[in-house]
Structure formats: structure tokens, C-alpha cells
Scaffold this motif. Structure first.
Motif, PDB file in Angstrom:
ATOM      1  N   MET A  15       0.752  -1.101  -0.191  1.00  0.00           N
ATOM      2  CA  MET A  15      -0.033   0.028   0.059  1.00  0.00           C
ATOM      3  C   MET A  15       1.053   1.128  -0.162  1.00  0.00           C
ATOM      4  SD  MET A  15      -3.191  -0.996   2.350  1.00  0.00           S
ATOM      5  CE  MET A  15      -4.825  -1.157   1.274  1.00  0.00           C
ATOM      6  N   GLY A  71       2.013   6.927  10.618  1.00  0.00           N
ATOM      7  CA  GLY A  71       1.344   6.146   9.709  1.00  0.00           C
ATOM      8  C   GLY A  71      -0.061   6.104  10.098  1.00  0.00           C
ATOM      9  N   ASN A  76      -4.585   5.760  13.821  1.00  0.00           N
ATOM     10  CA  ASN A  76      -5.887   5.073  14.634  1.00  0.00           C
ATOM     11  C   ASN A  76      -5.730   4.951  16.245  1.00  0.00           C
ATOM     12  OD1 ASN A  76      -7.040   4.787  12.211  1.00  0.00           O
ATOM     13  ND2 ASN A  76      -6.347   2.766  11.682  1.00  0.00           N
ATOM     14  N   HIS A 101      -8.530  -2.317   9.915  1.00  0.00           N
ATOM     15  CA  HIS A 101      -7.347  -2.719   9.945  1.00  0.00           C
ATOM     16  C   HIS A 101      -6.720  -3.268  11.328  1.00  0.00           C
ATOM     17  CE1 HIS A 101      -2.853  -1.705  10.036  1.00  0.00           C
ATOM     18  NE2 HIS A 101      -3.039  -2.066   8.579  1.00  0.00           N
ATOM     19  N   SER A 103      -4.412  -2.359  13.258  1.00  0.00           N
ATOM     20  CA  SER A 103      -4.111  -1.439  14.169  1.00  0.00           C
ATOM     21  C   SER A 103      -5.044  -1.126  15.115  1.00  0.00           C
ATOM     22  CB  SER A 103      -3.892  -0.218  13.383  1.00  0.00           C
ATOM     23  OG  SER A 103      -4.756   0.138  12.476  1.00  0.00           O
ATOM     24  N   GLY A 147     -12.279   3.007   2.256  1.00  0.00           N
ATOM     25  CA  GLY A 147     -11.153   2.530   1.604  1.00  0.00           C
ATOM     26  C   GLY A 147     -10.546   1.241   2.422  1.00  0.00           C
ATOM     27  N   THR A 149      -8.571  -2.121   3.873  1.00  0.00           N
ATOM     28  CA  THR A 149      -7.284  -2.668   3.425  1.00  0.00           C
ATOM     29  C   THR A 149      -7.445  -4.072   2.342  1.00  0.00           C
ATOM     30  OG1 THR A 149      -6.672  -2.215   5.534  1.00  0.00           O
ATOM     31  CG2 THR A 149      -5.112  -3.395   4.401  1.00  0.00           C
ATOM     32  N   ASP A 174     -11.103   5.807   9.004  1.00  0.00           N
ATOM     33  CA  ASP A 174      -9.921   5.357   8.574  1.00  0.00           C
ATOM     34  C   ASP A 174      -9.964   5.377   6.987  1.00  0.00           C
ATOM     35  OD1 ASP A 174      -7.627   4.280   8.108  1.00  0.00           O
ATOM     36  OD2 ASP A 174      -8.060   2.404   9.233  1.00  0.00           O
ATOM     37  N   ALA A 176      -6.571   5.869   5.680  1.00  0.00           N
ATOM     38  CA  ALA A 176      -5.353   5.822   5.485  1.00  0.00           C
ATOM     39  C   ALA A 176      -4.913   5.533   4.253  1.00  0.00           C
ATOM     40  CB  ALA A 176      -4.660   4.798   6.369  1.00  0.00           C
ATOM     41  N   TRP A 177      -5.701   4.602   3.637  1.00  0.00           N
ATOM     42  CA  TRP A 177      -5.410   4.097   2.113  1.00  0.00           C
ATOM     43  C   TRP A 177      -5.955   4.871   1.276  1.00  0.00           C
ATOM     44  CZ3 TRP A 177      -8.174   1.187  -1.682  1.00  0.00           C
ATOM     45  CH2 TRP A 177      -7.313   0.983  -2.653  1.00  0.00           C
ATOM     46  N   ASP A 202      -3.295   8.950   5.230  1.00  0.00           N
ATOM     47  CA  ASP A 202      -1.655   8.691   4.865  1.00  0.00           C
ATOM     48  C   ASP A 202      -1.268   9.256   3.738  1.00  0.00           C
ATOM     49  OD1 ASP A 202      -1.665   7.117   7.230  1.00  0.00           O
ATOM     50  OD2 ASP A 202      -1.008   5.350   6.300  1.00  0.00           O
ATOM     51  N   LYS A 205       0.831   6.618   1.629  1.00  0.00           N
ATOM     52  CA  LYS A 205       0.183   5.462   0.771  1.00  0.00           C
ATOM     53  C   LYS A 205      -0.210   6.150  -0.527  1.00  0.00           C
ATOM     54  CE  LYS A 205      -1.204   2.297   4.378  1.00  0.00           C
ATOM     55  NZ  LYS A 205      -2.074   1.891   5.102  1.00  0.00           N
TER      56      LYS A 205
HETATM   57  C1  LIG Z   1      -2.398   0.911   5.999  1.00  0.00           C
HETATM   58  C2  LIG Z   1      -3.286   1.065   6.582  1.00  0.00           C
HETATM   59  C3  LIG Z   1      -3.401   1.274   8.244  1.00  0.00           C
HETATM   60  C4  LIG Z   1      -2.331   1.357   8.740  1.00  0.00           C
HETATM   61  O1  LIG Z   1      -1.099   2.225   8.329  1.00  0.00           O
HETATM   62  P1  LIG Z   1       0.262   2.237   8.293  1.00  0.00           P
HETATM   63  O2  LIG Z   1       0.728   3.547   7.662  1.00  0.00           O
HETATM   64  O3  LIG Z   1       0.664   0.866   7.840  1.00  0.00           O
HETATM   65  O4  LIG Z   1       0.404   2.421  10.028  1.00  0.00           O
HETATM   66  C5  LIG Z   1      -4.595   1.432   8.645  1.00  0.00           C
HETATM   67  N1  LIG Z   1      -5.918   1.499   8.001  1.00  0.00           N
HETATM   68  C6  LIG Z   1      -5.931   1.069   6.802  1.00  0.00           C
HETATM   69  C7  LIG Z   1      -7.232   1.171   6.114  1.00  0.00           C
HETATM   70  C8  LIG Z   1      -4.935   0.850   6.110  1.00  0.00           C
HETATM   71  O5  LIG Z   1      -4.838   0.506   4.740  1.00  0.00           O
END
Ligand SMILES: *Cc1c(COP(=O)(O)O)cnc(C)c1O
Length: 361
Positions: A15, A71, A76, A101, A103, A147, A149, A174, A176-177, A202, A205
Motif C-alpha cells: 500500500m 502512519g 488510529n 485494519h 491497528s 477504503g 485494506t 480510517d 489511511a489508504w 496517509d 500511501k
Molecule cells: C495501511 C492502513 C493502515 C495502517 O497504516 P500504516 O501507515 O501501515 O501504519 C490503517 N488503516 C488502513 C485502512 C490501511 O490501509
């Protein structure tokens, strides 16, 4: 001999991606800065304000609060921490879809909150009936994923907002991606679409920044203040981040990438990645595999384990979903040529796997 990183030309599982050249330059220039000590490292601290402002533009939020985290994981964890600080409940819980995720498991562990994992529906999105049945007066946070993972799905964020509101819980998204692809879609996912309190998004990503550059956004400073601790020996007096010293390279590269790419560069990238995902999904479907429709640039398909292993042995970096599907993330470095070469290998290896072995009864 000088060590070199591996090439991206067979990486279909990540990612993360090759940083944009501007992001790479900025990361190198700011390697020796520490935004964790903003009163000393003022130049990078100013850049961090700009990063947060730009992330706010991407995520539909005027006057955003936030910071560049390590990240999505940190973002999160911090969102759960904000929610925990805001609730009076002695036994707070956090309600997440099973597509969330991992996390969130770390967050629940370190923050000692109960994690209530609810099922997803037939399309891999949070099942609203199940979310409604799981929240109660001890719910500190309801989280949705924009979005996911594994399948790139976007949870129904406005509806999750209503549910969060009904029990006085914080709403976290979330992204992140997905955060740098979603602005070019019709999904309702951001601060302007729903009463979102906090968001993970993020730059490292889809944002094409150098690692580490995650983003935590909060609707107001007061939400972020829930995280602040006193910092006796720094020039500044308090700190909201989870990490102490952190990389100015991430901050500077996030700003450089967003200055260059927001919005047109990201729009073009999203369109290219999405076309690639659809092309791959078609190619796999034509070959008889079960494919999960790519609603964002991520393709999951049922490919037998021996074929999957053979492709890995050819050097393809591939991952699987929890239920075992092949998963290909169409990141910016993933070109049509790469995918065509991947499908050619798939054809070759699949044929070989199904050739009957003579003499084997
Ligand atoms: C990648 C991802 C995370 C974690 O992010 P990192 O940058 O790897 O710590 C959290 N949530 C989602 C939806 C992700 O795709």
C-alpha cells in the motif's frame, strides 16, 4: 558494497509506493529535522502546519487540527485515545467493522478499551444493523473505513455518524489508504459529508510521500488537546503526538507531494490506477476466477494456492486476504505493462499446474 533497496517492478502487494520525485527531494533535505520539537525546528514545524492545512483540503475540513503521524496505525491509536479521553465511561468500548485494519487491535490493547468487532454485509461494508446493535452508552468510538485494506470498500460514513451521535460517541474515519483516491469519487466519506470527528489519512500511501508520513486530522483543536501532555525539557510546552522525536522527512515530503499533486496529479493517478484495477479484474474474470469488483484500485480474486505460490516464486510480491483471495493493490508504481506481464505469468503457471502428471493415477 552499498546496499540497495529492492525494485518496485514486481510489487503488487504494497500500500506504499515510489515517492514522487519532489517528495523524495524534500525528504532528503529535511532528514535531520525533528518536528517533535517544533520550537527548536521551526522551519519544519511551519511545514507541518501546511501539511495539516492541505490534508484538510483533501478531506473536506476548513481549519483542521492534526499532525503528520508515523502512519495510519498511529493515527488510529490516537483516535481511540481521543475518544477514550472524551468519555466518562469506566469501561469504554470501540465499535469497528470486521474489515477494519489490525491497528485497532493494537489500539484496544494498549489503551485497554473493549473492541467490539461487527460483521460486514455482502459487499464487505460495515453492517449497519450490527453496528446499531453493538453500540451502547459505554461506546466511546464508532469507526468506519473509507477504503478497506482487503477490498477497498467504503463504509456508509453518514449512517455511522448518526449511530455514533445516538450514543454520544466520537466518529472516526480510517481513510489511511483511500484518502487520496476518494476525492475523485462520489463516495460520502469526509468531514464535509458527515459529522466526522477524527480521520486517519496517509500521505505515504496513495499520497506518494516518503515513509513515514501518516496523517491524523481532527475537526477541532480541542479534540487534539485531549492528547496533549506537558513537555518539561523542550522549548515547546506540550505534545500531542504518540512518538517523541519523529522524522521531518515525512512532513516535508508530504507537503512537497501535496503541493505538486493536489488535486490534478492525484486525480490523474486515481483514474489511471482505477483503470488498471478494472483491466486486471476483467482479465481475471475472463479466466474464470471469482473477482471482487474493484470499487477503488484494489483487486481481490480467488486464485488457487499452488498458483499463488508459483507466482510468488517468480518474484511477484503478492498478499492474500484473510479468507485467502489473491489481493493486488494498484498503487501508482503498478503499470499496465506490469499487470500484463503478471497475467502472462499467471496463464503460464496455471496451465502448468493443471497439466496432468503422467503416471500419477
Ligand atoms: C495501511 C492502513 C493502515 C495502517 O497504516 P500504516 O501507515 O501501515 O501504519 C490503517 N488503516 C488502513 C485502512 C490501511 O490501509
Amino acid at each position: 558494497m552499498q546496499a540497495e533497496p529492492q525494485a518496485f517492478d514486481r510489487v503488487l502487494s504494497s500500500m506504499c509506493t515510489k515517492p514522487h520525485p519532489d517528495a523524495r527531494d524534500a525528504a532528503e533535505r529535511f532528514l535531520a529535522t525533528n518536528p517533535g520539537d517544533p520550537a527548536t525546528y521551526q522551519r519544519v514545524a511551519e511545514l507541518e502546519d501546511e501539511a495539516v492545512a492541505l490534508l484538510g483540503e483533501v478531506a473536506g475540513l476548513d481549519d483542521p487540527a492534526g499532525y503528520v503521524a508515523s502512519g495510519g496505525t498511529e493515527a488510529n491509536i490516537q483516535a481511540v485515545r481521543i475518544a477514550r479521553e472524551r468519555t466518562d465511561s469506566p469501561r469504554p468500548n470501540v465499535v469497528v467493522p470486521e474489515s477494519c485494519h489490525f491497528s485497532f487491535r493494537k489500539a484496544a490493547d494498549v489503551l485497554e478499551v473493549e473492541l467490539r468487532v461487527v460483521p460486514t454485509d455482502d459487499d464487505h461494508r460495515a453492517d449497519l444493523t450490527a453496528v446499531r446493535a453493538s453500540v451502547d452508552s459505554d461506546t466511546a468510538l464508532v469507526a468506519g473505513v473509507a477504503g478497506t485494506t482487503e477490498y477497498g470498500r467504503v463504509d456508509p460514513i453518514p449512517e455511522l455518524g448518526e449511530i455514533a451521535d445516538s450514543v454520544g460517541a466520537t466518529l472516526h474515519v480510517d481513510a489511511a489508504w483511500g484518502g487520496f483516491a476518494l476525492p475523485f469519487t462520489d463516495y460520502e466519506w469526509h468531514f464535509g459529508h458527515a459529522p466526522v470527528d477524527t480521520m486517519a489519512i496517509d500521505p505515504h500511501k496513495m499520497g506518494q510521500a516518503a515513509v513515514p508520513a501518516g496523517g491524523l486530522l481532527a475537526r477541532s483543536e480541542s479534540l487534539l488537546d485531549e492528547l496533549a501532555v506537558d513537555t518539561p525539557y523542550l522549548e515547546s510546552t506540550s505534545q500531542a503526538t504518540l512518538t517523541g522525536t519523529r522524522s521531518g522527512a515525512g512532513v516535508a515530503s508530504a507537503v512537497a507531494a501535496m503541493r505538486t499533486l493536489w488535486p490534478e496529479g492525484y486525480r490523474e493517478q486515481y483514474a489511471r490506477s482505477q483503470r488498471n484495477a478494472e483491466w486486471l479484474a476483467d482479465a481475471l474474470e475472463k479466466r474464470g476466477y471469482d473477482v471482487v469488483d474493484p470499487t477503488l484500485p484494489l483487486v481481490a480474486a480467488t486464485v488457487p494456492r499452488p498458483t499463488f505460490e508459483a507466482l510468488r516464486a517468480e518474484g511477484w510480491r503478492l498478499s492474500r486476504t484473510a479468507t485467502g483471495e489473491l489481493r493486488v493493490v494498484c498503487m501508482p508504481h503498478v503499470t499496465r505493462e506490469m499487470l500484463a506481464s503478471f497475467v502472462a505469468d499467471l496463464d503460464r503457471l496455471e496451465v502448468r499446474a493443471s497439466v496432468p502428471v503422467v503416471g500419477d493415477d
